[in-house]
Design a protein around this motif. Structure first.
Motif, short mmCIF file in Angstrom:
data_model
loop_
_atom_site.label_atom_id
_atom_site.label_comp_id
_atom_site.label_asym_id
_atom_site.label_seq_id
_atom_site.Cartn_x
_atom_site.Cartn_y
_atom_site.Cartn_z
N LEU A 235 0.87 -1.14 0.02
CA LEU A 235 0.06 -0.09 0.01
C LEU A 235 0.81 1.13 0.04
N VAL A 236 0.71 2.10 -1.00
CA VAL A 236 1.73 3.27 -1.12
C VAL A 236 0.76 4.64 -0.75
N VAL A 237 1.11 5.27 -0.03
CA VAL A 237 0.56 6.60 0.36
C VAL A 237 1.34 7.74 0.26
N ASP A 238 1.46 8.26 -1.04
CA ASP A 238 2.56 9.46 -1.38
C ASP A 238 1.85 10.72 -1.21
N ARG A 239 2.03 11.62 -0.23
CA ARG A 239 1.60 12.99 -0.09
C ARG A 239 2.55 13.65 0.78
N THR A 240 2.10 14.79 1.42
CA THR A 240 2.75 15.74 2.19
C THR A 240 2.18 15.38 3.73
N TRP A 241 3.21 15.02 4.40
CA TRP A 241 2.70 14.45 5.74
C TRP A 241 2.83 15.59 6.87
N SER A 242 1.88 15.78 7.63
CA SER A 242 2.18 16.53 8.70
C SER A 242 2.30 15.80 9.93
N ASP A 243 2.78 16.68 10.87
CA ASP A 243 2.92 15.95 12.52
C ASP A 243 1.71 15.37 12.87
N GLY A 244 1.76 14.36 13.28
CA GLY A 244 0.37 13.52 13.87
C GLY A 244 -0.26 12.80 13.01
N ASP A 245 -0.03 12.86 11.65
CA ASP A 245 -0.77 12.06 10.66
C ASP A 245 -0.53 10.58 10.64
N THR A 246 -1.45 9.85 10.77
CA THR A 246 -1.75 8.33 11.36
C THR A 246 -2.19 7.65 10.00
N LEU A 247 -1.54 6.68 9.74
CA LEU A 247 -1.92 5.79 8.71
C LEU A 247 -2.26 4.17 9.54
N ALA A 248 -3.32 3.66 9.56
CA ALA A 248 -3.69 2.51 10.14
C ALA A 248 -4.06 1.37 9.17
N LEU A 249 -3.71 0.22 9.41
CA LEU A 249 -4.08 -0.90 8.55
C LEU A 249 -4.90 -1.91 9.44
N THR A 250 -5.75 -2.77 9.03
CA THR A 250 -6.60 -3.68 9.50
C THR A 250 -6.13 -5.10 8.57
N LEU A 251 -5.42 -6.07 8.90
CA LEU A 251 -5.08 -7.14 7.70
C LEU A 251 -5.71 -8.40 8.55
N PRO A 252 -6.75 -8.79 8.32
CA PRO A 252 -7.54 -9.83 8.95
C PRO A 252 -6.75 -11.45 8.63
N MET A 253 -6.52 -12.12 9.50
CA MET A 253 -5.80 -13.45 9.43
C MET A 253 -6.71 -14.67 9.15
N SER A 254 -6.23 -15.55 8.53
CA SER A 254 -7.08 -16.72 8.24
C SER A 254 -6.29 -17.99 8.08
N LEU A 255 -6.48 -19.10 8.34
CA LEU A 255 -5.85 -20.03 8.09
C LEU A 255 -5.60 -20.41 6.53
N HIS A 256 -4.45 -20.86 6.05
CA HIS A 256 -4.09 -21.20 4.95
C HIS A 256 -3.39 -22.50 4.87
N VAL A 257 -3.02 -23.21 3.59
CA VAL A 257 -2.05 -24.23 3.46
C VAL A 257 -1.02 -24.01 2.70
N GLN A 258 0.22 -24.44 3.19
CA GLN A 258 1.31 -24.09 2.54
C GLN A 258 1.84 -25.40 1.99
N ALA A 259 1.69 -25.97 0.76
CA ALA A 259 1.97 -27.08 0.49
C ALA A 259 3.63 -27.36 0.60
N LYS A 260 4.05 -28.69 1.03
CA LYS A 260 5.67 -28.85 1.00
C LYS A 260 5.96 -29.35 -0.37
N PRO A 261 7.07 -28.70 -0.79
CA PRO A 261 7.74 -29.20 -1.90
C PRO A 261 7.82 -30.67 -2.22
#
Length: 249
Positions: A223-249
């Protein structure tokens, strides 16, 4: 490559990384069995045992990953770094006495065997001590235009040339949320690039000063936020987790 600018050396390093992470590594990000990459690449079924995932190898693969990221930033590199950081570094120090692991057994029925004071000092004890002195090593990177946020770790970084202090407030992985607050004496233009991990595939949300950010990118990118930032600006993200399968080679 960094010393001589030899493109063949760079190609070899990048090939090695792809080969180990793609065809020689377990779901944890770690690799090796009995201190070696045994058998046919892409076939790990017969390599599980008591002596898998040597800690020194995880240490060195993360060191290589960091170098490759400085050559060409890529979310796939940071995804691998996170996987191995949480599964191959953080679990290798005993919480009571600080002793280290040589191997992380991955076969069914085994358990962690930590070193003992005065009896064991392995190669993985030496690099293991260094591991825990550099947990903040690859949380942030920057180029001339902005900052990359690669890991979700409660921390802060100072970019002195820009006069910026970036503070990250998170309890990841206990919670799926992180908040990044910019502190600056005067407004500053920069790109803040926050990794959206490969595993974050459902209902990701970003807000800037409480307002929704449009155009949330797909998992395995930034996620790219390109802007002029001021003191105290806050970027927050919520990234829900879930189970997933990772196949073994």
């Amino acid at each position: 490559y960094e010393m001589a600018g030899d493109d063949a050396s760079r190609a070899a390093a990048e090939y090695f990384w792809r080969e180990i992470t793609g065809r020689r590594s377990y779901a944890t990000g770690g690799s090796t069995s009995d201190e070696s990459w045994r058998g046919t690449p892409g076939n790990l079924a017969n390599t599980l045992g008591a002596y898998t995932q040597e800690t020194c190898v995880s240490y060195n693969m993360l060191k290589l990953t960091r170098r490759l990221f400085t050559w060409s930033p890529d979310a796939a590199l940071a995804d691998y770094y996170e996987r191995t950081y949480f599964n191959g570094i953080l679990p290798t120090q005993h919480p009571a006495d600080g002793e280290k692991l040589y191997y992380l057994p991955l076969a069914t029925g085994y358990w962690k065997q930590f070193g003992t004071p005065g009896q064991d000092f392995w190669c993985c004890t030496g690099s293991g001590v260094e591991n825990f002195s550099k947990l903040g090593d690859s949380v942030y990177f920057h180029d001339d235009a902005g900052i990359y946020v690669n890991l979700f770790v409660p921390s802060e970084v100072r970019w002195r040339d820009k006069g910026v202090r970036l503070v990250q407030d998170t309890s990841f992985p206990e919670r799926d949320h992180t908040a990044l607050t910019v502190h600056a004496a005067k407004p500053v233009r920069m790109a803040l690039r926050v990794r959206v991990p490969y595993w974050a595939t459902k209902d990701n949300v970003a807000t800037l000063n409480g307002q929704p950010v449009a155009g949330m990118p797909k998992a395995g990118s930034y996620l790219v936020v390109d802007r002029t930032w001021s003191d105290g600006d806050t970027l927050a993200l919520t990234l829900p987790m879930s189970l997933h399968v990772q196949a073994k080679p």
